[in-house]
Design a protein around this motif. Sequence first.
Motif, PDB file in Angstrom:
ATOM      1  N   LEU A 191      70.810  66.073  69.324  1.00 50.57           N
ATOM      2  CA  LEU A 191      71.663  66.574  68.250  1.00 50.57           C
ATOM      3  C   LEU A 191      70.961  67.759  67.590  1.00 50.57           C
ATOM      4  O   LEU A 191      69.755  67.715  67.324  1.00 50.57           O
ATOM      5  N   ILE A 192      71.683  68.819  67.336  1.00 49.49           N
ATOM      6  CA  ILE A 192      71.088  70.002  66.709  1.00 49.49           C
ATOM      7  C   ILE A 192      71.027  69.780  65.199  1.00 49.49           C
ATOM      8  O   ILE A 192      72.042  69.561  64.547  1.00 49.49           O
ATOM      9  N   VAL A 193      69.803  69.812  64.670  1.00 48.32           N
ATOM     10  CA  VAL A 193      69.604  69.582  63.241  1.00 48.32           C
ATOM     11  C   VAL A 193      69.036  70.813  62.536  1.00 48.32           C
ATOM     12  O   VAL A 193      68.921  70.818  61.310  1.00 48.32           O
TER      13      VAL A 193
ATOM     14  N   GLY B  33      67.495  73.065  77.045  1.00 41.42           N
ATOM     15  CA  GLY B  33      68.026  74.415  77.198  1.00 41.42           C
ATOM     16  C   GLY B  33      68.616  74.987  75.930  1.00 41.42           C
ATOM     17  O   GLY B  33      68.982  76.159  75.895  1.00 41.42           O
ATOM     18  N   ARG B  34      68.725  74.166  74.889  1.00 36.43           N
ATOM     19  CA  ARG B  34      69.240  74.659  73.611  1.00 36.43           C
ATOM     20  C   ARG B  34      68.084  74.753  72.621  1.00 36.43           C
ATOM     21  O   ARG B  34      66.919  74.694  72.999  1.00 36.43           O
ATOM     22  N   SER B  35      68.384  74.895  71.361  1.00 35.23           N
ATOM     23  CA  SER B  35      67.328  74.982  70.351  1.00 35.23           C
ATOM     24  C   SER B  35      67.757  74.231  69.096  1.00 35.23           C
ATOM     25  O   SER B  35      68.949  74.026  68.852  1.00 35.23           O
ATOM     26  N   GLY B  36      66.751  73.813  68.324  1.00 37.08           N
ATOM     27  CA  GLY B  36      67.025  73.134  67.063  1.00 37.08           C
ATOM     28  C   GLY B  36      67.316  71.654  67.190  1.00 37.08           C
ATOM     29  O   GLY B  36      67.807  71.034  66.241  1.00 37.08           O
ATOM     30  N   CYS B  37      67.008  71.034  68.336  1.00 40.53           N
ATOM     31  CA  CYS B  37      67.296  69.609  68.532  1.00 40.53           C
ATOM     32  C   CYS B  37      66.369  68.734  67.688  1.00 40.53           C
ATOM     33  O   CYS B  37      65.222  69.098  67.404  1.00 40.53           O
ATOM     34  N   LEU B  38      66.853  67.561  67.328  1.00 43.52           N
ATOM     35  CA  LEU B  38      66.052  66.593  66.582  1.00 43.52           C
ATOM     36  C   LEU B  38      64.751  66.281  67.318  1.00 43.52           C
ATOM     37  O   LEU B  38      63.701  66.114  66.695  1.00 43.52           O
TER      38      LEU B  38
ATOM     39  N   THR C 274      63.450  62.888  56.963  1.00 44.93           N
ATOM     40  CA  THR C 274      64.718  63.293  56.355  1.00 44.93           C
ATOM     41  C   THR C 274      65.696  63.789  57.413  1.00 44.93           C
ATOM     42  O   THR C 274      66.885  63.430  57.399  1.00 44.93           O
ATOM     43  N   SER C 275      65.208  64.605  58.356  1.00 48.94           N
ATOM     44  CA  SER C 275      66.078  65.083  59.441  1.00 48.94           C
ATOM     45  C   SER C 275      66.607  63.910  60.265  1.00 48.94           C
ATOM     46  O   SER C 275      67.778  63.890  60.664  1.00 48.94           O
ATOM     47  N   LEU C 276      65.748  62.931  60.517  1.00 46.72           N
ATOM     48  CA  LEU C 276      66.181  61.745  61.249  1.00 46.72           C
ATOM     49  C   LEU C 276      67.251  60.992  60.481  1.00 46.72           C
ATOM     50  O   LEU C 276      68.279  60.598  61.044  1.00 46.72           O
TER      51      LEU C 276
END
Length: 376
Positions: free
Chosen positions: A250-252, A262-267, A297-299
Motif C-alpha cells: 500500500l502506498i503511504v 516497481g513503485r515507490s512510497g510503499c509501507l 503511525t504509518s502502519l
Amino acid sequence: MPATPGRALRPTTKVMPGQARVYNRSLVLQSLYSDGPQSRADLARVTSLTPVTIGALVSELIAEGLAVELGTRAGARVGKPATLVGFDPSAAHIVSLDLSRDTSFRGAVVDLVGTVLSTSEIPRRGRTGEAAAQAVTDLARDLMDQAERPVLGIGVGSPGVVNPDGVVLNAPNLGWSGMPLAEVLRDGLGRPVHVANDANAAALAEHSFGGATGRGVLVLTVGMGVGAGILLDGALVRGDRFAAGEIGHLIVEEPGLPCACGRSGCLERLLAVPQLRARLAELPGPEQQEVLAGAGTSLGIALAPVISTLDLGEVVLTGPPDLLGGALLDAASTAVRRRVLPVVGQALDIRLSTLHENSILLGSAVLVLSGELGVS
C-alpha cells in the motif's frame, strides 16, 4: 483436508456419505488433538458419530501410530472401565520453513503438537530466482536428515502471493514470479509439500498455538517484507487473487522511496526490517524512537480501514521485538484508535506475538497438519 478459502480450519460436524470417511477421520483426530484423551464413548458423543464408526476409526488411527490407548480413566464409576485414547504427537515429524527473513532462510523439525525439536538456517547471500529455490531445497533436505521420525510433510511460509497449488505467483524480494515451489520441493524431496504466504502461515500459528480466537484476527509479519494474514470466523481469508493481506505494498508516502515491486512510497519501505534498521543505524536514542514512532503511525493509518471494515478484534505483530515493541507498537495503536469507531477501538487488542521468532515456522507446520491430517 487442506485449509481452503472460506473453510473453517477445524472440522466440527459429521457429513453425509461421499466424503464421510475422510472427514469423519479428521473429526475424530481433531477432537483428540484439541481436547486431549477421551474414551470411544466420549468421541461418539462429541462427534455425533456412531459407536461402530468410532471403533473403526480409532482402530485405524492406532494402527497408523497416530493414536494410542492410555489405560482406564482415573476414578471410573461402577461398570466396565472405559479405555482412554490419546493423540500421539511423536508419531511423525514435520519439516517447517520460514523464508521471510532478510538475512537467511530458517527451518525446523517440529513434532505434531508444535514442539520445535531442532532448527537450521542457510544465509540468503542475496540469492534470488532459481538460486533461492535451490537453497530452500538444500535446507529442507538437511532438516529431513535431522528428523528422527517419518516426515509427514514439508510446510513453507514464503513472502509474496501464493496460490493454493503452492505456486509463488509474485515475490519481488526473492525474484520469484510463477515459481512452482511446492512442485520443486516435492520432486526433489519426495514428500508432501504445502506452501502459503508467510503472513497467512503466521495467522495459522496464532490460531493453533498462540491463543488467537480466529473470529477476527489480523497477523502482521515484518521481516524481509511486510504482509498480513487474516482469519475470520476460523477461516483463512485468501482473496480473489490470493493476495489478501498484502498491505506492504500500500502506498503511504508520495513521493516516497522506490520499492522492489516497481513503485515507490510503499509501507514496506518504511517498515521492513532491512530498511528500518538502516534508518536507525547511528542515530541517537531519541531520534531512533521518533523513527520507530513514525513507522508505527504509518502502519496504524494503513491498518485502520482494514480493522474497521472487517470489525477485527485482534491485531498481532510478529517480527523483531526490539523494532516492533515500544514506540512503534504504541504509535500504531494510537493511530488506529484515532481512526476507527470507539466501539471498535475500545475492544481491539493490539499486541506482539507470544510465539516470537517461531511464528511462521509453526504456521508452516499447521499447513501440513491441516493438509495431511485435517487438524489444526
